[in-house]
Design an enzyme around this catalytic site. Structure first.
Site, PDB file in Angstrom:
ATOM      1  N   GLY A   1      34.476  29.494  37.034  1.00  0.00           N
ATOM      2  CA  GLY A   1      35.221  30.619  37.570  1.00  0.00           C
ATOM      3  C   GLY A   1      36.083  30.201  38.745  1.00  0.00           C
ATOM      4  O   GLY A   1      36.091  29.036  39.155  1.00  0.00           O
ATOM      5  N   GLY A   2      36.814  31.169  39.338  1.00  0.00           N
ATOM      6  CA  GLY A   2      37.698  30.853  40.441  1.00  0.00           C
ATOM      7  C   GLY A   2      36.966  30.529  41.720  1.00  0.00           C
ATOM      8  O   GLY A   2      37.502  29.859  42.594  1.00  0.00           O
TER       9      GLY A   2
ATOM     10  N   ASP B   1      36.035  44.667  40.428  1.00  0.00           N
ATOM     11  CA  ASP B   1      36.698  43.788  39.462  1.00  0.00           C
ATOM     12  C   ASP B   1      36.150  44.055  38.060  1.00  0.00           C
ATOM     13  O   ASP B   1      35.787  43.130  37.326  1.00  0.00           O
ATOM     14  CB  ASP B   1      36.501  42.319  39.839  1.00  0.00           C
ATOM     15  CG  ASP B   1      37.467  41.391  39.088  1.00  0.00           C
ATOM     16  OD1 ASP B   1      38.480  41.887  38.565  1.00  0.00           O
ATOM     17  OD2 ASP B   1      37.187  40.171  39.041  1.00  0.00           O
TER      18      ASP B   1
END
Length: 210
Positions: free
Chosen positions: A1-2, A111
Site C-alpha cells: 500500500g501507499g 476512505d
C-alpha cells in the site's frame, strides 16, 4: 500500500499465521501508530482484529493483525455483470454495519471504497485500511495527513467536503458507502457533478427497481 508493507508472518508464540504491517519509512511510522491505535479500539466482526504491535530488530514499528484470505470487493465487482453484482449486496450491508459500529465509537474511516472492503474465502466481510481514520472526540489532529485543510481519501469515492479539504464527519463515510453502492449497481462509482449542479445518475435498465 501507499503507507506500508504487509507481510505473511508466523506467530511463533501461538503457532498461527498473521498479517504483519510495517511502515515504508520513519515519516510514515507516526501515521501507522495512529492506525493501530484506532483499529485496536474497534472490536467488531466486520473490522480487522489487531493482535500486537512492536518494533523489529532495526527499530521499525510494526503491528500484527488477523490474516484474512480473500479478495477486495473491487476485484469481485469488476468480474461480475450487473445481475451477478447484486449477489454481493450482503457484503455491502455487512460493511454498513461495521461502519455504523465505528461511528458509534466516534471513529470515521474517511476512505471507504470497494478496495477497502475485503470478502473472505468463507463469506466473511471486513472493512480494512484505517490509515486515514479519525477520532471525532479529538479536539485537534496533528497528523498532516488527517488535519483540516488536507485533502484525504480516494477522489472517486470522496465526499464534497473532503474534496474541499474541510473536516469530515460520519456523513463523509455515508457518502463513501453510497458511492460503493452505486458501483455495485452500475459498475462504476458516480461521476462528480460540476459545481453548482445537482448530482444525477442514470441506472441501467437491468438494475432491479428494489
Amino acid at each position: 500500500g501507499g503507507m506500508g508493507r504487509v507481510y505473511l508472518a508466523r506467530d511463533r508464540w501461538l503457532g498461527r499465521m498473521v498479517a504483519l504491517k510495517q511502515a515504508h519509512d520513519d515519516a510514515l511510522a507516526r501515521q501507522l501508530a495512529r492506525e493501530v491505535r484506532v483499529t485496536a479500539g474497534l472490536e467488531h466482526p466486520g473490522i480487522i482484529t489487531v493482535y500486537d504491535e512492536g518494533r523489529d530488530e532495526d527499530g521499525q514499528l510494526f503491528y500484527t493483525m488477523r490474516l484474512m484470505r480473500g479478495r477486495p470487493l473491487s476485484q469481485l465487482l469488476a468480474e461480475q455483470a450487473t445481475g451477478e453484482r447484486l449477489a454481493l449486496l450482503g457484503h455491502y450491508l455487512d460493511a454498513c454495519q461495521a461502519l455504523a459500529y465505528a461511528h458509534a465509537q466516534g471513529v470515521v474511516h474517511r476512505d471507504l471504497k470497494p478496495a477497502n472492503i475485503m470478502v473472505g474465502a468463507f463469506g466473511e466481510t471486513q472493512v480494512v485500511d484505517w490509515g486515514l481514520a479519525h477520532r471525532l472526540d479529538l479536539a485537534t489532529d496533528t497528523a498532516s495527513e488527517t488535519r483540516a485543510g488536507a485533502i484525504v481519501g480516494t477522489p472517486a469515492y470522496m465526499s464534497p467536503e473532503q474534496a474541499r479539504g474541510e473536516p469530515a464527519d460520519r456523513r463523509a463515510d455515508v457518502w463513501g458507502l453510497g458511492a460503493v453502492l452505486h458501483e455495485l449497481l452500475v459498475g462504476a462509482p458516480p461521476r462528480r457533478a460540476p459545481a453548482g449542479t445537482t448530482p444525477r445518475s442514470e441506472l441501467p435498465r437491468d438494475v432491479p427497481p428494489e
